[in-house]
Design a protein around this motif. Structure first.
Motif, PDB file in Angstrom:
ATOM      1  N   ASP A 176       0.635   4.187  -2.631  1.00  0.00           N
ATOM      2  CA  ASP A 176       0.176   5.472  -2.110  1.00  0.00           C
ATOM      3  C   ASP A 176       1.089   6.591  -2.601  1.00  0.00           C
ATOM      4  O   ASP A 176       0.631   7.592  -3.162  1.00  0.00           O
ATOM      5  CB  ASP A 176       0.204   5.395  -0.572  1.00  0.00           C
ATOM      6  CG  ASP A 176      -0.618   6.474   0.071  1.00  0.00           C
ATOM      7  OD1 ASP A 176      -1.672   6.811  -0.496  1.00  0.00           O
ATOM      8  OD2 ASP A 176      -0.224   6.969   1.131  1.00  0.00           O
ATOM      9  N   PHE A 231       0.831  -1.203   0.000  1.00  0.00           N
ATOM     10  CA  PHE A 231       0.000   0.000   0.000  1.00  0.00           C
ATOM     11  C   PHE A 231       0.864   1.251   0.000  1.00  0.00           C
ATOM     12  O   PHE A 231       0.608   2.201  -0.743  1.00  0.00           O
ATOM     13  CB  PHE A 231      -0.916  -0.003   1.226  1.00  0.00           C
ATOM     14  CG  PHE A 231      -1.383   1.353   1.637  1.00  0.00           C
ATOM     15  CD1 PHE A 231      -2.318   2.027   0.877  1.00  0.00           C
ATOM     16  CD2 PHE A 231      -0.887   1.964   2.770  1.00  0.00           C
ATOM     17  CE1 PHE A 231      -2.739   3.282   1.244  1.00  0.00           C
ATOM     18  CE2 PHE A 231      -1.298   3.217   3.135  1.00  0.00           C
ATOM     19  CZ  PHE A 231      -2.226   3.883   2.375  1.00  0.00           C
ATOM     20  N   LEU A 232       1.907   1.252   0.841  1.00  0.00           N
ATOM     21  CA  LEU A 232       2.768   2.435   0.963  1.00  0.00           C
ATOM     22  C   LEU A 232       3.345   2.824  -0.401  1.00  0.00           C
ATOM     23  O   LEU A 232       3.294   3.990  -0.799  1.00  0.00           O
ATOM     24  CB  LEU A 232       3.894   2.137   1.959  1.00  0.00           C
ATOM     25  CG  LEU A 232       4.996   3.180   2.065  1.00  0.00           C
ATOM     26  CD1 LEU A 232       4.431   4.489   2.558  1.00  0.00           C
ATOM     27  CD2 LEU A 232       6.071   2.707   3.016  1.00  0.00           C
ATOM     28  N   ILE A 233       3.843   1.826  -1.136  1.00  0.00           N
ATOM     29  CA  ILE A 233       4.457   2.103  -2.443  1.00  0.00           C
ATOM     30  C   ILE A 233       3.427   2.725  -3.385  1.00  0.00           C
ATOM     31  O   ILE A 233       3.685   3.744  -4.031  1.00  0.00           O
ATOM     32  CB  ILE A 233       4.998   0.793  -3.054  1.00  0.00           C
ATOM     33  CG1 ILE A 233       5.925   0.101  -2.087  1.00  0.00           C
ATOM     34  CG2 ILE A 233       5.656   1.067  -4.392  1.00  0.00           C
ATOM     35  CD1 ILE A 233       7.269   0.682  -1.949  1.00  0.00           C
TER      36      ILE A 233
END
Lengths: 117, 396, 169
Positions: free
Chosen positions: A70, A66-68
């Motif tokens: 996002d 998710f972080l990537i």
């Protein structure tokens, strides 16, 4: 004036109102704590051990993926704002940007990291 | 300039006159007026929120072929106020092993994360709220604070159900944030601005017609972000009882509950703003700002009603299915849609309006149709694989 | 002192205090939550500078993603959240000396800098910083190469993370 001042006011009032509601309830409500009342709720069964247990590693993997994505999608917003004025070249640059990341998603998928194992 | 044409400015000027008359410097007076305006708006929202409790209970009753609250007042309208009084005078218990400070902050943050969303909601052409040029990202930023409040509440309760519920909810919220961000890009591309006011202003054709698939993905992602059925496994009653807010009682629970309802209503509003023209409807918004407010609230209610309809019709999905649905279907689909939208927008930007509209609409339908075809053939293959395996097992 | 300066001082103090609490808090989840407070303080500082996009991105990426990742990581790796060990190691004086040196050096360097007393230029009306950023990111004369390389970097990070997680399994 800086428009964020008014956003700050929303934050302030948004905190004051729930605080007020909880405060009034705290004044009005009875306060008779006892050890049985304060036990952890577990459908009537006594709790075994600490609740701060270790968790499934899969949650962490999803948070990482998710972080990537996002960060990537946030990068695309300035591009999207200016898209109409920039012409085809800029559109294709943005599409290359997306495709590189979709390749990352495909890699993750192929490696089986998106499985809830 | 009369009160009926621009109520906000008239009221602000009037108050400014009074405050400066008291010898207050102009910037301080402006901030005080802003504070009063925000206070009034949020108070109205809280009253609306109490009304939403009634709406939700009445609607779910109708869906389940019941009558719903009907004892207190006409149509049970007084019922939610009685509920509030009950929440107020209930004892507020704190579980023994709880982390007191975090435990008490969490419900307030939860409510705040919803209320601050209204900073970027334009209610009428003259009542724009705070007109930030990054409006749509602000929605996601407020959601980030909501996510944080859930994990804080779940962790500090010192309860296994609460912690598991919080973890599930957060996993779902962050996963579905990606398709939501991606679909927020679509109005941004079409309007050429991230500001909610600019998006409404440039929406001469409702964006749902230009990007029906984008509107649909946004709705699905919003329902997941809200943690409502079919994505409500955080509170899956049969396994987790209530999820991250299980140990909360009294008004603190009320904050989580009211926050959830208002959140759903707010996302109905954002759906209307981004894809259904916000306060614009047949030029009514030009007649009076009050009509514009009525229009946007009506549209928000329609969106809210749709979210309720989905909630009370569909079954809960298992977490692995839900995450697979997001990462293997919705996210690739959303990115494909951005690529197609960006390309079509660049190619068709100089053409007549009808061609632009038709091209956008048809390309969306094409993307949706091919995605469904791919999903269908994949599931057919999967089914054949499973069926084949079973046949072999039976044969042995 | 203007209102903006007062807000800045309060926010700066809260940010620094939260930063201090991150390294001194015994409870790891508390440390993560103090980190959120510090990151939010940075976002407010961006907002004070009229950097709308950066302020929101700070909240979306750092609080919405990285802080959540940290909290997940803390809950995944530790059974006991309460750190029992000593909070200093024996090189503490070296770290303190380095910190003082860095601060002193920065202070000396910024002594002669005229930017301290200048106020920022006001945007001309109709200037949209986000659109300008978008323009710079994709124009060949601007930052188109870093923009594309950023995407490769993100994929590299993803591949690395997947590899590490895969091997542990």
């Amino acid at each position: 004036m800086n428009p964020w001042v008014f956003v700050g006011l929303f934050f302030l009032v948004g905190l004051i109102i729930p605080l007020g509601a909880i405060g009034v309830a705290w004044i009005l409500g009875p306060k008779k704590p006892n050890p049985i009342k304060q036990t952890t709720y577990e459908c009537g069964i006594e709790t075994v051990g600490d609740s701060w247990v270790q968790f499934k590693a899969q949650y962490y993997i999803f948070a990482l993926v998710f972080l990537i994505f996002d960060v990537e999608t946030v990068f695309l917003f300035p591009w999207a704002v200016k898209l109409g004025a920039l012409g085809l070249f800029a559109v294709i640059e943005g599409i290359i940007f997306i495709l590189i990341l979709v390749a990352g998603l495909v890699y993750t998928w192929r490696k089986g990291m998106l499985e809830w194992a | 300039m009369s009160f009926w044409n621009d109520p906000l400015k008239v009221a602000a000027d009037w108050l400014l006159g009074i405050f400066t008359g008291w010898g207050m410097p102009v910037p301080a007076a402006n901030i005080l007026i802003g504070f009063l305006g925000v206070l009034i708006l949020i108070s109205i929202l809280m009253v609306l929120d109490i009304g939403l409790v009634w709406v939700e209970r009445k609607v779910v009753a109708r869906f389940q072929d019941r009558i719903g609250p009907n004892r207190l007042g006409p149509f049970g309208l007084i019922q939610p106020f009685a509920d509030i009084i009950k929440l107020m005078i209930k004892e507020d218990t704190t579980p023994g092993g709880a982390d007191k400070v975090v435990y008490n902050i969490a419900p307030m943050l939860s409510m705040m994360s919803v209320l601050i969303l209204w900073a970027v909601v334009p209610l009428a052409p003259t009542i724009l709220g705070v007109d930030l040029n990054i409006g749509v990202l602000y929605i996601i930023a407020a959601g980030a604070i909501g996510t944080l409040s859930i994990i804080m509440g779940g962790w500090s309760s010192n309860n296994k159900y609460a912690l598991i519920g919080a973890f599930r909810q957060v996993a779902v919220m962050i996963s579905f944030e990606i398709p939501m961000l991606a679909t927020l890009l679509i109005p941004t591309i079409l309007a050429g601005s991230m500001g909610t006011a600019a998006i409404i202003e440039r929406q001469d054709v409702w964006y749902v017609l230009l990007s029906p698939l984008g509107a649909l993905i946004f709705l699905v992602a919003a329902i997941a972000e809200l943690g409502r059925a079919p994505f409500d496994l955080a509170e899956g009653e049969s396994e987790l009882v209530s999820g991250y807010n299980i140990e909360y009682s009294g008004m603190k629970f009320g904050m989580f509950y009211a926050g959830e309802l208002l959140h759903a209503f707010t996302f109905g509003g954002f759906w209307a703003i981004l894809f259904f023209g916000g306060y614009r409807f047949l030029g009514l918004e030009q007649v009076s700002p009050f009509l514009a407010i009525a229009v946007i609230l009506f549209k928000a209610f329609i969106g809210y009603w749709l979210i309720m309809w989905v909630r009370y019709t569909l079954l809960r999905i298992r977490i692995d299915h839900m995450l697979a649905f997001n990462w293997k279907f919705l996210t690739p689909l959303a990115f494909t849609l951005i690529i197609v939208t960006a390309l079509m927008h660049a190619l068709l930007s100089g053409t007549p309006a009808w061609l632009y509209l038709a091209g956008m609409f048809l390309s969306n339908i094409l993307v949706a149709w091919s995605a469904l075809e791919i999903a269908r053939s994949y599931s057919r293959r999967e089914r054949e694989k499973v069926d084949g395996k079973k046949a072999v097992e039976v044969g042995h | 002192m203007t209102g903006e300066q007062i807000i800045f001082l309060v926010v700066a103090f809260v940010t620094l205090f939260a930063g201090l609490m991150v390294v001194t808090a015994r409870n790891l989840v508390h440390a993560a939550l103090w980190l959120v407070a510090a990151l939010f303080g940075v976002a407010v500082t961006y907002a004070l500078l009229h950097a709308n996009f950066l302020a929101v991105v700070q909240v979306v990426v750092y609080i919405g993603a990285i802080a959540i990742l940290f909290i997940f990581a803390v809950m995944l790796t530790r059974k006991d959240m309460r750190d029992q060990g000593p909070q200093m190691n024996k090189n503490w004086w070296l770290g303190a000396a380095l910190a003082v040196l860095t601060f002193g050096g920065l202070y000396l360097m910024l002594q002669g800098w005229s930017g301290m007393s200048r106020t920022a230029a006001v945007y001309p009306s109709g200037f949209d910083a986000v659109a300008e950023l978008g323009n710079e990111l994709v124009s060949p004369a601007g930052y188109v190469l870093p923009f594309e390389v950023a995407s490769v970097l993100l994929v590299a990070a993803l591949v690395g993370a997947v590899y590490v997680a895969f091997n542990r399994k």
